[in-house]
Design a protein around this motif. Structure first.
Motif, short mmCIF file in Angstrom:
data_model
loop_
_atom_site.label_atom_id
_atom_site.label_comp_id
_atom_site.label_asym_id
_atom_site.label_seq_id
_atom_site.Cartn_x
_atom_site.Cartn_y
_atom_site.Cartn_z
N THR A 1 1.02 -1.13 -0.16
CA THR A 1 0.04 0.02 0.21
C THR A 1 1.03 1.33 -0.04
N THR A 2 0.68 2.25 -0.98
CA THR A 2 1.65 3.25 -1.22
C THR A 2 1.79 4.08 0.28
N ASN A 3 0.81 4.22 1.10
CA ASN A 3 0.87 5.12 2.27
C ASN A 3 0.77 4.29 3.58
N ASP A 4 1.23 2.98 3.41
CA ASP A 4 1.21 2.13 4.45
C ASP A 4 1.89 2.76 5.68
N PRO A 5 1.29 3.10 6.92
CA PRO A 5 2.36 3.45 7.73
C PRO A 5 3.39 2.71 8.58
N ALA A 6 2.77 1.33 9.16
CA ALA A 6 3.45 0.41 9.58
C ALA A 6 4.59 -0.31 8.81
N THR A 7 4.32 -0.70 7.55
CA THR A 7 5.07 -1.39 6.69
C THR A 7 5.07 -0.63 5.15
N PRO A 8 5.98 0.41 5.11
CA PRO A 8 6.06 1.40 4.16
C PRO A 8 6.11 0.76 2.64
N TYR A 9 5.56 1.24 1.83
CA TYR A 9 5.56 0.95 0.38
C TYR A 9 6.91 0.23 -0.10
N ALA A 10 8.07 1.32 0.13
CA ALA A 10 9.42 0.69 -0.19
C ALA A 10 9.84 -0.63 0.16
N TRP A 11 9.09 -1.26 1.39
CA TRP A 11 9.55 -2.43 1.83
C TRP A 11 8.69 -3.62 0.88
N ALA A 12 7.55 -3.32 0.44
CA ALA A 12 7.11 -4.29 -0.47
C ALA A 12 7.82 -4.17 -1.90
N GLU A 13 8.32 -2.85 -2.37
CA GLU A 13 9.12 -2.81 -3.35
C GLU A 13 10.66 -3.86 -3.10
N LYS A 14 10.87 -3.71 -2.07
CA LYS A 14 12.21 -4.54 -1.65
C LYS A 14 11.99 -6.03 -1.67
N LEU A 15 10.83 -6.46 -1.02
CA LEU A 15 10.56 -7.69 -0.82
C LEU A 15 10.44 -8.34 -2.19
N ALA A 16 9.67 -7.69 -3.05
CA ALA A 16 9.52 -8.31 -4.44
C ALA A 16 10.71 -8.49 -5.34
N THR A 17 11.86 -7.80 -4.75
CA THR A 17 13.07 -7.88 -5.57
C THR A 17 14.09 -9.25 -4.99
N THR A 18 13.61 -9.08 -3.43
CA THR A 18 14.36 -10.11 -2.71
C THR A 18 14.16 -11.47 -3.16
N LEU A 19 12.71 -11.64 -3.17
CA LEU A 19 12.29 -13.21 -3.64
C LEU A 19 12.23 -13.33 -5.02
N SER A 20 12.98 -14.27 -5.39
CA SER A 20 13.30 -14.44 -7.04
C SER A 20 11.97 -14.93 -7.71
N SER A 21 10.99 -15.23 -7.29
CA SER A 21 9.81 -15.49 -7.87
C SER A 21 8.74 -14.59 -7.63
N ALA A 22 8.94 -13.57 -7.01
CA ALA A 22 7.70 -12.67 -6.50
C ALA A 22 7.13 -11.64 -7.53
N SER A 23 5.94 -11.36 -7.45
CA SER A 23 5.37 -9.95 -8.28
C SER A 23 4.67 -9.37 -7.31
N LEU A 24 4.57 -7.86 -7.65
CA LEU A 24 4.24 -6.98 -6.78
C LEU A 24 2.91 -6.40 -7.25
N LEU A 25 1.92 -6.36 -6.39
CA LEU A 25 0.45 -5.52 -6.51
C LEU A 25 0.58 -4.52 -5.68
N THR A 26 0.31 -3.53 -6.18
CA THR A 26 0.09 -2.05 -5.59
C THR A 26 -1.12 -1.78 -5.28
N TYR A 27 -1.62 -1.27 -3.99
CA TYR A 27 -2.69 -0.37 -3.63
C TYR A 27 -2.21 0.77 -3.55
N GLU A 28 -2.79 1.99 -4.33
CA GLU A 28 -2.99 3.35 -3.90
C GLU A 28 -3.68 3.85 -2.99
N GLY A 29 -3.25 3.92 -1.84
CA GLY A 29 -4.06 4.46 -0.70
C GLY A 29 -3.58 4.43 0.59
#
Length: 519
Positions: A458-486
């Protein structure tokens, strides 16, 4: 200026947990209609009830165990047995509590294991909320299975202190401007850790995330599934990513929502969350000022400063609450942070700020802080989530407790998040005297060879910032990222139909959203 003691890496809770403080009613999380994204098809194995595949002969009795289910308040409940220490599987064992809701469509494709996060939040207690979050289509096809990870609530729970003693810890405002103040804070948590070891025993040293992920594979086998199908929120994404790294060949369909990348250090987590809550608070302030009953005034920057002034006041002179407890700076921060988890809770924050700023009354913010900590009106705590949070955090990773290093980090955090940054600083004091050794994580989290994994951010997630989702999607070799703008913490079941359709398509048929899908 003095700062308050924070929990290590600061707050991380699921967005859909129950708010009991104000009226005792459950706060419903609304679903907003949205667009359905285009989809790609990927071949992802589903779970099937066949062999367990124990990694070693010593673990075979755990993998081959037959769960005994019985009726309970959550539906069906059972206890799985796992080793206390996976390095010594023939030694002591512990129980992992499970709760299950059977597939509503008849014979299930397998089990969908769910974890609400924390660390320290009970999955068994979360099952009813999961049933209101997961779509009907998914519930027709899968048994919903929740569990309390080791150290949590019903699974060899961490136990430390009684209610009044925990009140003292969570309300404590430390003075970090002197070495003596830093030492006092470290001593407070050192005494807490000693109490945890005395009451919990040897299990305190084995509540790490890697062991919990190994438990997850035992649960998968005991449930009769060849591959793990899993929905993890917040810290549950770290648990899921750790599982994928340990057992890539057993990954089925993993949804990791509100991502926490396990390669981030405690320092990176602290700064990231400080910025996340700063941004979420800024969004709230802008919304509040645009309304008609906001206790703040002026520009957004001026409104943020008024919140900071309130926090400073609560540290210097805690606010009365109409009870024998006063609203300290620490409690004021958690009372403000708690409603930022979901935009639907913002009106409660307005009530709390109005009472505190206009009337000098800290009672509403205290109720919100109590809801965050699962504190009940009688002074007891409904769960062990707070103690388990500290215990798991301190065996997984530790920030430096060197005063000079903590001061330098505090300067960086407070520059990045001037309103709330001080509440994310000096986290090294929490684990400085923790009485069991650091366990740590894995060297490699790429999960090479795993089936496609879906990360949701989630783009404005307070507890787990969106940058962390972007990072995890690259850390995991087979991951895809789905983004919620909110706004808000996590997205599936609390955002819009676009997210729901994408996650459902993945869980039901292995359909991975196209790269770059935004909802």
């Amino acid at each position: 200026m003095p700062a308050v003691v924070t929990r290590p890496d600061a707050p991380a809770r699921p967005a859909r947990w129950t708010l009991r403080a104000l009226t005792g009613a459950v706060v419903a999380v609304l679903v907003v209609a949205g667009c359905a994204p285009a989809k790609d098809q990927a071949q992802v194995p589903t779970s099937a009830a066949t062999s367990s595949g124990a990694p070693t002969p010593d673990l075979a009795p755990f993998y081959d165990q037959v769960l005994e289910w019985s009726s309970c308040a959550q539906g069906e409940c059972a206890t799985a047995t796992v080793p206390l220490d996976y390095a010594d599987p023939t030694g002591a064992s512990i129980g992992i509590a499970l709760a299950r809701q059977r597939a509503t469509g008849g014979e299930a494709l397998g089990s969908l294991l769910v974890n609400p996060g924390g660390p320290g939040v009970s999955g068994v207690d979360f099952l009813a909320q999961a049933a209101s979050t997961v779509s009907d289509d998914v519930q027709r096809q899968f048994d919903l299975v929740a569990f309390d990870p080791r150290g949590v609530q019903r699974s060899s729970p961490v136990a430390c202190v009684d209610g009044p003693q925990l009140d003292e810890v969570v309300s404590f405002d430390a003075d970090y401007s002197t070495d003596e103040g830093i030492q006092e804070a470290a001593d407070v948590f050192g005494e807490l850790g000693a109490a945890c070891l005395e009451r919990t025993g040897a299990a305190l040293g084995h509540v790490d995330t890697v062991s919990a992920a190994r438990d997850l594979d035992v649960l998968r086998a005991a449930l009769g599934d060849d591959a793990l199908t899993y929905l993890g929120y917040s810290y549950g994404t770290q648990l899921g990513a750790t599982y994928a790294a340990l057992f890539p060949e057993r990954v089925g369909r993993l949804v990791l929502d509100g991502a926490l990348d396990p390669t981030l250090t405690s320092d990176e987590l602290a700064e990231g969350q400080a910025v996340g809550f700063e941004n979420a608070l800024r969004a709230y302030v802008a919304d509040c000022l645009a309304g008609t009953s906001c206790p703040l005034d002026g520009s957004v920057d001026e409104g943020m400063q008024q919140v900071r002034d309130l926090l400073d006041l609560a540290v210097a002179d805690p606010l009365p609450t109409g009870t024998d407890r006063r609203l300290t700076g620490s409690l004021a921060f958690y009372g403000i942070a708690m409603p930022l988890y979901a935009q639907q809770l913002w009106p409660y924050l307005t009530q709390g700020l109005t009472a505190a700023i206009e009337g000098g009354d800290g009672s509403v913010l205290l109720q919100l802080a109590d809801a965050y900590f699962d504190r009940q009106p009688d002074g007891t705590y409904a769960t062990n989530s707070t103690e388990a949070f500290w215990a798991i955090g301190c065996v997984d990773d530790r920030q430096s407790a060197d005063p000079d290093e903590m001061r330098a980090q505090a300067e960086r955090i407070e520059a990045a998040a001037p309103t709330v940054g001080s509440f994310f600083s000096y986290g090294g004091v929490v684990c400085a005297q923790w009485p069991v050794p650091l366990v740590g994580g894995l060297e490699d989290y790429s999960a090479q060879g795993a089936a496609p994994i879906l990360v949701v951010g989630t783009t404005n997630d307070p507890a787990t910032p969106y940058a962390w989702a972007e990072k995890l999607a690259t850390t995991l070799s087979s991951a895809s990222l789905l983004t919620y703008e909110g706004e808000g913490h996590t997205a599936y079941g609390s955002s819009n139909d676009c997210v729901a359709d994408a996650v459902d398509g993945y869980l039901l048929s292995g359909t991975v959203p196209p790269e770059g899908t935004r909802c």
